[in-house]
Design a protein around this motif. Structure first.
Motif, PDB file in Angstrom:
ATOM      1  N   TYR A  94      11.260   3.802  -3.382  1.00 38.03           N
ATOM      2  CA  TYR A  94      10.114   3.993  -2.910  1.00 38.03           C
ATOM      3  C   TYR A  94      10.137   5.348  -1.824  1.00 38.03           C
ATOM      4  O   TYR A  94       9.293   5.731  -1.369  1.00 38.03           O
ATOM      5  N   GLY A  95      11.485   5.939  -1.689  1.00 38.96           N
ATOM      6  CA  GLY A  95      11.597   6.972  -0.664  1.00 38.96           C
ATOM      7  C   GLY A  95      11.370   8.215  -1.549  1.00 38.96           C
ATOM      8  O   GLY A  95      11.051   9.246  -0.721  1.00 38.96           O
ATOM      9  N   ARG A  96      11.154   8.286  -2.651  1.00 37.02           N
ATOM     10  CA  ARG A  96      10.906   9.515  -3.429  1.00 37.02           C
ATOM     11  C   ARG A  96      11.687  10.853  -2.791  1.00 37.02           C
ATOM     12  O   ARG A  96      12.705  11.023  -3.469  1.00 37.02           O
ATOM     13  N   PHE A  97      11.253  11.507  -1.882  1.00 40.69           N
ATOM     14  CA  PHE A  97      12.045  12.493  -1.279  1.00 40.69           C
ATOM     15  C   PHE A  97      13.246  11.994  -0.920  1.00 40.69           C
ATOM     16  O   PHE A  97      14.432  12.977  -1.471  1.00 40.69           O
ATOM     17  N   PRO A 156      19.324  -4.965  -0.407  1.00 44.29           N
ATOM     18  CA  PRO A 156      17.596  -4.908  -0.727  1.00 44.29           C
ATOM     19  C   PRO A 156      16.897  -3.688  -0.170  1.00 44.29           C
ATOM     20  O   PRO A 156      16.076  -3.013  -0.806  1.00 44.29           O
ATOM     21  N   LEU A 157      17.354  -3.286   0.993  1.00 43.14           N
ATOM     22  CA  LEU A 157      16.784  -2.125   1.727  1.00 43.14           C
ATOM     23  C   LEU A 157      17.264  -0.875   1.061  1.00 43.14           C
ATOM     24  O   LEU A 157      16.483   0.009   0.671  1.00 43.14           O
ATOM     25  N   VAL A 158      18.392  -0.666   0.615  1.00 41.43           N
ATOM     26  CA  VAL A 158      19.091   0.445   0.044  1.00 41.43           C
ATOM     27  C   VAL A 158      18.452   0.495  -1.192  1.00 41.43           C
ATOM     28  O   VAL A 158      17.586   1.579  -1.715  1.00 41.43           O
ATOM     29  N   ASP A 159      18.187  -0.378  -1.957  1.00 41.65           N
ATOM     30  CA  ASP A 159      17.454  -0.428  -3.408  1.00 41.65           C
ATOM     31  C   ASP A 159      16.046  -0.173  -3.225  1.00 41.65           C
ATOM     32  O   ASP A 159      15.535   0.504  -4.081  1.00 41.65           O
ATOM     33  N   TRP A 160      15.282  -0.774  -2.021  1.00 39.77           N
ATOM     34  CA  TRP A 160      13.817  -0.120  -1.862  1.00 39.77           C
ATOM     35  C   TRP A 160      13.674   1.089  -1.648  1.00 39.77           C
ATOM     36  O   TRP A 160      12.852   1.807  -2.045  1.00 39.77           O
ATOM     37  N   ARG A 166      -1.813   9.597   1.118  1.00 35.74           N
ATOM     38  CA  ARG A 166      -0.435   9.858   0.422  1.00 35.74           C
ATOM     39  C   ARG A 166       0.663   9.535   1.357  1.00 35.74           C
ATOM     40  O   ARG A 166       0.466   9.255   2.547  1.00 35.74           O
ATOM     41  N   ALA A 167       1.861   9.050   0.466  1.00 37.81           N
ATOM     42  CA  ALA A 167       2.769   8.366   1.525  1.00 37.81           C
ATOM     43  C   ALA A 167       3.547   9.928   1.745  1.00 37.81           C
ATOM     44  O   ALA A 167       3.580  10.902   1.331  1.00 37.81           O
ATOM     45  N   ASN A 168       3.993   9.411   3.176  1.00 40.92           N
ATOM     46  CA  ASN A 168       4.801  10.546   3.640  1.00 40.92           C
ATOM     47  C   ASN A 168       6.213   9.975   3.816  1.00 40.92           C
ATOM     48  O   ASN A 168       6.757   9.581   4.728  1.00 40.92           O
ATOM     49  N   PRO A 169       7.086  10.517   2.800  1.00 40.87           N
ATOM     50  CA  PRO A 169       8.357   9.983   2.619  1.00 40.87           C
ATOM     51  C   PRO A 169       9.357  10.446   3.740  1.00 40.87           C
ATOM     52  O   PRO A 169      10.272   9.465   4.335  1.00 40.87           O
ATOM     53  N   GLU A 170       9.181  11.416   4.369  1.00 42.24           N
ATOM     54  CA  GLU A 170       9.906  11.883   5.654  1.00 42.24           C
ATOM     55  C   GLU A 170       9.708  10.685   6.908  1.00 42.24           C
ATOM     56  O   GLU A 170      10.511  10.606   7.512  1.00 42.24           O
ATOM     57  N   GLY A 171       8.518   9.989   6.634  1.00 41.95           N
ATOM     58  CA  GLY A 171       8.639   9.054   7.858  1.00 41.95           C
ATOM     59  C   GLY A 171       9.618   8.005   7.623  1.00 41.95           C
ATOM     60  O   GLY A 171       9.846   7.110   8.578  1.00 41.95           O
ATOM     61  N   LEU A 172      10.393   7.835   6.443  1.00 39.70           N
ATOM     62  CA  LEU A 172      11.358   7.030   6.241  1.00 39.70           C
ATOM     63  C   LEU A 172      12.678   7.176   6.874  1.00 39.70           C
ATOM     64  O   LEU A 172      13.666   6.540   6.859  1.00 39.70           O
ATOM     65  N   ARG A 173      12.712   8.413   7.363  1.00 36.62           N
ATOM     66  CA  ARG A 173      13.909   9.180   8.099  1.00 36.62           C
ATOM     67  C   ARG A 173      14.555   7.980   8.872  1.00 36.62           C
ATOM     68  O   ARG A 173      15.705   7.790   9.161  1.00 36.62           O
ATOM     69  N   LEU A 217       0.895  -1.192  -0.012  1.00 34.76           N
ATOM     70  CA  LEU A 217       0.092  -0.126  -0.036  1.00 34.76           C
ATOM     71  C   LEU A 217       1.082   0.993   0.046  1.00 34.76           C
ATOM     72  O   LEU A 217       0.654   2.169  -0.915  1.00 34.76           O
ATOM     73  N   PHE A 218       1.814   1.163   0.852  1.00 31.85           N
ATOM     74  CA  PHE A 218       2.970   2.438   0.799  1.00 31.85           C
ATOM     75  C   PHE A 218       3.386   2.546  -0.542  1.00 31.85           C
ATOM     76  O   PHE A 218       3.688   3.762  -0.967  1.00 31.85           O
ATOM     77  N   GLU A 219       3.902   1.545  -1.262  1.00 28.74           N
ATOM     78  CA  GLU A 219       4.354   1.606  -2.457  1.00 28.74           C
ATOM     79  C   GLU A 219       3.615   2.243  -3.430  1.00 28.74           C
ATOM     80  O   GLU A 219       4.144   3.084  -4.207  1.00 28.74           O
TER      81      GLU A 219
END
Lengths: 105, 105
Positions: free
Chosen positions: B85-88, B77-81, A69-76, A18-20
């Motif tokens: 999907y990180g967009r920002f 795989p994490l780096v690639d992902w 919508r995805a919040n890419p900042e959440g991946l920080r 879903l996030f993707e």
DNA sequence: CAATTACATAAGCAATGACTTATTTATCCG
DNA sequence: CGGATAAATAAGTCATTGCTTATGTAATTG
């Protein structure tokens, strides 16, 4: 938000899917997400709740439809974790930061 | 190895903690890892098995002790992902991948 | 206003998973 | 050898979790 939350939230394939989709396609309603998710609408809503609690998605209500919508900042937390514990990657991350700094000047 | 495997393996705090210790401290035996893990030795062995199946750690037998070490390449795989999907973050990760490719040549 | 639509929540169920203790396998040492 | 130590595996338990169907809530529509 701790790395724990992000890892655990993204560990489930359906939820990560879903996030993707949100990351790729931008804003999507729950119905749009449900179509193609392979699970029921309540399941999607439950996943979206988890993603929201992990700060990985945001939502806006428009009448009776809710756009996510995805919040890419959440991946920080993930980025930070990788920089800390990637070791092999870490040196390269440092090199990247140098590169970015030079590019920014 | 799929992102799924890496996410799921690192989702558990205890298991991720073991990986972190190995990344920080280098080679450690199972007993050394058990001390301070907060769980029993069999639990540690089970986590190490999971980490090994996800290609996140390697092992070397030395007599009756087995030394484990982190395998940072397993994080790829994490780096690639994240690049996907990180967009920002994507721009930075793309730059990283370029940098890595240049460094590898 | 009644019916419909969009989504969220409730409740229950089955599968997974992280732990435990007990045991096995292998190596070292007296 | 025989006892002790290191680690892996076995078996069982309990909590978590991802799903389902059923229902609730709110907003649009005829």
């Amino acid at each position: 938000m701790e790395p724990e939350d992000v890892f655990r939230t993204l560990a489930d394939g359906t939820r990560r899917g879903l996030f993707e989709r949100l990351a790729r396609e931008g804003e999507l309603s729950v119905s749009a997400l449900t179509a193609g998710a392979g699970v029921s609408q309540p399941a999607v809503s439950q996943h979206l709740k988890a993603l929201r609690l992990a700060n990985l998605v945001g939502e806006t209500r428009h009448g009776r439809t809710v756009l996510y919508r995805a919040n890419p900042e959440g991946l920080r937390p993930l980025v930070d974790w990788m920089a800390l514990y990637g070791r092999f990657w870490a040196a390269r991350f440092d090199a990247l930061e140098d590169l970015l700094n030079r590019m920014d000047q």
